[in-house]
Design a protein around this motif. Structure first.
Motif, PDB file in Angstrom:
ATOM      1  N   LEU A 201      12.663  10.849 -10.987  1.00 23.58           N
ATOM      2  CA  LEU A 201      12.033   9.869 -11.652  1.00 23.58           C
ATOM      3  C   LEU A 201      10.720   9.637 -10.543  1.00 23.58           C
ATOM      4  O   LEU A 201       9.586   9.449 -10.872  1.00 23.58           O
ATOM      5  N   ASN A 202      11.144   9.499  -9.010  1.00 26.70           N
ATOM      6  CA  ASN A 202      10.176   9.229  -8.007  1.00 26.70           C
ATOM      7  C   ASN A 202       9.266  10.292  -7.721  1.00 26.70           C
ATOM      8  O   ASN A 202       8.411  10.377  -7.168  1.00 26.70           O
ATOM      9  N   LEU A 203       9.755  11.553  -8.146  1.00 16.15           N
ATOM     10  CA  LEU A 203       8.968  12.816  -8.207  1.00 16.15           C
ATOM     11  C   LEU A 203       7.505  12.517  -8.947  1.00 16.15           C
ATOM     12  O   LEU A 203       6.601  13.062  -8.629  1.00 16.15           O
ATOM     13  N   ILE A 204       7.652  11.772 -10.090  1.00 17.63           N
ATOM     14  CA  ILE A 204       6.625  11.348 -10.833  1.00 17.63           C
ATOM     15  C   ILE A 204       5.584  10.214 -10.484  1.00 17.63           C
ATOM     16  O   ILE A 204       4.594  10.250 -10.516  1.00 17.63           O
ATOM     17  N   ILE A 205       6.483   9.262 -10.086  1.00 20.23           N
ATOM     18  CA  ILE A 205       5.861   8.093  -9.601  1.00 20.23           C
ATOM     19  C   ILE A 205       5.046   8.135  -8.231  1.00 20.23           C
ATOM     20  O   ILE A 205       4.282   7.453  -8.348  1.00 20.23           O
ATOM     21  N   ALA A 206       6.003   8.753  -7.428  1.00 25.81           N
ATOM     22  CA  ALA A 206       5.182   8.561  -5.904  1.00 25.81           C
ATOM     23  C   ALA A 206       3.572   9.402  -5.942  1.00 25.81           C
ATOM     24  O   ALA A 206       2.909   8.877  -5.199  1.00 25.81           O
ATOM     25  N   PRO A 207       3.572  10.593  -6.588  1.00 27.49           N
ATOM     26  CA  PRO A 207       2.136  11.004  -6.558  1.00 27.49           C
ATOM     27  C   PRO A 207       1.290  10.083  -7.315  1.00 27.49           C
ATOM     28  O   PRO A 207       0.246   9.957  -6.717  1.00 27.49           O
TER      29      PRO A 207
ATOM     30  N   TYR B  67       0.252   7.459  -4.738  1.00 28.96           N
ATOM     31  CA  TYR B  67      -0.538   8.139  -3.520  1.00 28.96           C
ATOM     32  C   TYR B  67      -1.867   8.160  -4.015  1.00 28.96           C
ATOM     33  O   TYR B  67      -2.781   7.766  -3.270  1.00 28.96           O
ATOM     34  N   ALA B  68      -1.855   8.694  -5.447  1.00 28.47           N
ATOM     35  CA  ALA B  68      -3.339   8.594  -5.711  1.00 28.47           C
ATOM     36  C   ALA B  68      -4.030   7.349  -6.021  1.00 28.47           C
ATOM     37  O   ALA B  68      -5.480   7.481  -5.584  1.00 28.47           O
ATOM     38  N   ALA B  69      -3.136   6.482  -6.380  1.00 31.35           N
ATOM     39  CA  ALA B  69      -3.959   4.962  -6.626  1.00 31.35           C
ATOM     40  C   ALA B  69      -4.374   4.436  -5.409  1.00 31.35           C
ATOM     41  O   ALA B  69      -5.204   3.657  -5.565  1.00 31.35           O
ATOM     42  N   ALA B  70      -3.414   4.729  -4.227  1.00 28.44           N
ATOM     43  CA  ALA B  70      -3.917   4.151  -3.128  1.00 28.44           C
ATOM     44  C   ALA B  70      -5.253   4.856  -2.624  1.00 28.44           C
ATOM     45  O   ALA B  70      -5.872   4.424  -1.664  1.00 28.44           O
ATOM     46  N   GLY B  71      -5.610   5.985  -2.868  1.00 25.06           N
ATOM     47  CA  GLY B  71      -6.784   6.827  -2.606  1.00 25.06           C
ATOM     48  C   GLY B  71      -6.629   7.257  -1.160  1.00 25.06           C
ATOM     49  O   GLY B  71      -7.595   7.314  -0.396  1.00 25.06           O
ATOM     50  N   GLY B  72      -5.365   7.556  -0.824  1.00 26.47           N
ATOM     51  CA  GLY B  72      -5.091   8.242   0.493  1.00 26.47           C
ATOM     52  C   GLY B  72      -5.157   7.516   1.552  1.00 26.47           C
ATOM     53  O   GLY B  72      -5.099   7.708   2.737  1.00 26.47           O
ATOM     54  N   GLU B  73      -5.026   5.991   1.457  1.00 34.13           N
ATOM     55  CA  GLU B  73      -4.839   4.992   2.627  1.00 34.13           C
ATOM     56  C   GLU B  73      -3.610   4.955   3.355  1.00 34.13           C
ATOM     57  O   GLU B  73      -3.459   4.366   4.052  1.00 34.13           O
ATOM     58  N   ILE B  74      -2.566   5.326   2.389  1.00 35.48           N
ATOM     59  CA  ILE B  74      -1.137   5.155   2.738  1.00 35.48           C
ATOM     60  C   ILE B  74      -0.552   6.366   2.778  1.00 35.48           C
ATOM     61  O   ILE B  74      -1.264   7.669   2.273  1.00 35.48           O
ATOM     62  N   GLU B  75       0.374   6.637   3.916  1.00 36.65           N
ATOM     63  CA  GLU B  75       0.889   7.867   4.105  1.00 36.65           C
ATOM     64  C   GLU B  75       1.992   8.204   2.781  1.00 36.65           C
ATOM     65  O   GLU B  75       2.382   7.462   1.917  1.00 36.65           O
ATOM     66  N   ARG B  76       2.227   9.613   2.663  1.00 35.27           N
ATOM     67  CA  ARG B  76       3.055   9.952   1.523  1.00 35.27           C
ATOM     68  C   ARG B  76       4.447   9.474   1.672  1.00 35.27           C
ATOM     69  O   ARG B  76       4.841   9.148   0.636  1.00 35.27           O
ATOM     70  N   SER B  77       4.937   9.398   2.740  1.00 32.29           N
ATOM     71  CA  SER B  77       6.597   8.659   2.924  1.00 32.29           C
ATOM     72  C   SER B  77       6.326   7.215   2.512  1.00 32.29           C
ATOM     73  O   SER B  77       7.105   6.726   1.865  1.00 32.29           O
ATOM     74  N   SER B  78       5.191   6.572   2.600  1.00 32.75           N
ATOM     75  CA  SER B  78       5.459   5.049   2.195  1.00 32.75           C
ATOM     76  C   SER B  78       4.973   5.093   0.580  1.00 32.75           C
ATOM     77  O   SER B  78       5.661   4.297   0.162  1.00 32.75           O
TER      78      SER B  78
ATOM     79  N   TRP C  91       6.455   7.318  -1.401  1.00 32.55           N
ATOM     80  CA  TRP C  91       7.804   7.371  -1.932  1.00 32.55           C
ATOM     81  C   TRP C  91       8.749   6.194  -1.846  1.00 32.55           C
ATOM     82  O   TRP C  91       9.194   5.835  -2.828  1.00 32.55           O
ATOM     83  N   ALA C  92       8.426   5.419  -0.619  1.00 29.27           N
ATOM     84  CA  ALA C  92       9.211   4.226  -0.528  1.00 29.27           C
ATOM     85  C   ALA C  92       8.916   3.234  -1.429  1.00 29.27           C
ATOM     86  O   ALA C  92       9.557   2.496  -2.014  1.00 29.27           O
ATOM     87  N   ILE C  93       7.479   3.032  -1.821  1.00 34.13           N
ATOM     88  CA  ILE C  93       6.810   2.083  -2.901  1.00 34.13           C
ATOM     89  C   ILE C  93       7.573   2.528  -4.099  1.00 34.13           C
ATOM     90  O   ILE C  93       7.688   1.666  -5.052  1.00 34.13           O
ATOM     91  N   GLY C  94       7.461   3.844  -4.486  1.00 34.44           N
ATOM     92  CA  GLY C  94       8.064   4.329  -5.885  1.00 34.44           C
ATOM     93  C   GLY C  94       9.426   4.092  -5.920  1.00 34.44           C
ATOM     94  O   GLY C  94       9.746   3.531  -7.164  1.00 34.44           O
ATOM     95  N   LEU C  95      10.253   4.151  -4.809  1.00 38.51           N
ATOM     96  CA  LEU C  95      11.531   3.861  -4.887  1.00 38.51           C
ATOM     97  C   LEU C  95      11.939   2.303  -5.147  1.00 38.51           C
ATOM     98  O   LEU C  95      12.642   1.910  -5.777  1.00 38.51           O
ATOM     99  N   LEU C  96      11.052   1.591  -4.391  1.00 36.17           N
ATOM    100  CA  LEU C  96      11.289   0.145  -4.481  1.00 36.17           C
ATOM    101  C   LEU C  96      10.796  -0.303  -5.864  1.00 36.17           C
ATOM    102  O   LEU C  96      11.551  -1.361  -6.396  1.00 36.17           O
ATOM    103  N   GLY C  97       9.742   0.314  -6.605  1.00 36.35           N
ATOM    104  CA  GLY C  97       9.509   0.039  -8.008  1.00 36.35           C
ATOM    105  C   GLY C  97      10.457   0.197  -8.782  1.00 36.35           C
ATOM    106  O   GLY C  97      10.918  -0.592  -9.980  1.00 36.35           O
ATOM    107  N   LEU C  98      11.017   1.465  -8.676  1.00 34.22           N
ATOM    108  CA  LEU C  98      12.187   1.905  -9.451  1.00 34.22           C
ATOM    109  C   LEU C  98      13.516   0.875  -9.408  1.00 34.22           C
ATOM    110  O   LEU C  98      14.109   0.603 -10.537  1.00 34.22           O
ATOM    111  N   LEU C  99      13.808   0.319  -8.002  1.00 28.73           N
ATOM    112  CA  LEU C  99      15.011  -0.273  -8.021  1.00 28.73           C
ATOM    113  C   LEU C  99      14.578  -1.689  -8.676  1.00 28.73           C
ATOM    114  O   LEU C  99      15.558  -2.512  -9.249  1.00 28.73           O
TER     115      LEU C  99
END
Length: 77
Positions: free
Chosen positions: A29-35, A38-49, A51-59
């Motif tokens: 599910l995070n494969l769908i959420i993390a991009p 990342y796109a919503a942030a406009g590239g201002e955050i790193e990809r690893s961040s 992924w972490a935000i996506g996992l935190l949202g799922l949790l």
């Protein structure tokens, strides 16, 4: 392999190893959420961040669903 056989295999694996199956589904599910994050942030955050935000949202979503069920069906717990 046909689709019913794959569904049956997935059910067997879910019964045999529930936690590892749930972690795998969460990562899928995070494969769908993390991009999307990342796109919503406009590239201002790193990809690893992202992924972490996506996992935190799922949790957070999973925990809120669990607490909702516990509040409205306390006799099951």
């Amino acid at each position: 392999m046909r689709l019913p056989a794959l569904i049956e295999l997935a059910q067997i694996q879910l019964r045999r190893r529930p936690w590892s199956s749930l972690i795998f589904l969460g990562m899928c599910l995070n494969l769908i959420i993390a991009p999307a994050v990342y796109a919503a942030a406009g590239g201002e955050i790193e990809r690893s961040s992202a992924w972490a935000i996506g996992l935190l949202g799922l949790l957070t979503l999973g925990l809120s669903i669990y607490l909702f069920v516990v509040i409205f069906q306390p006799e099951r717990f």
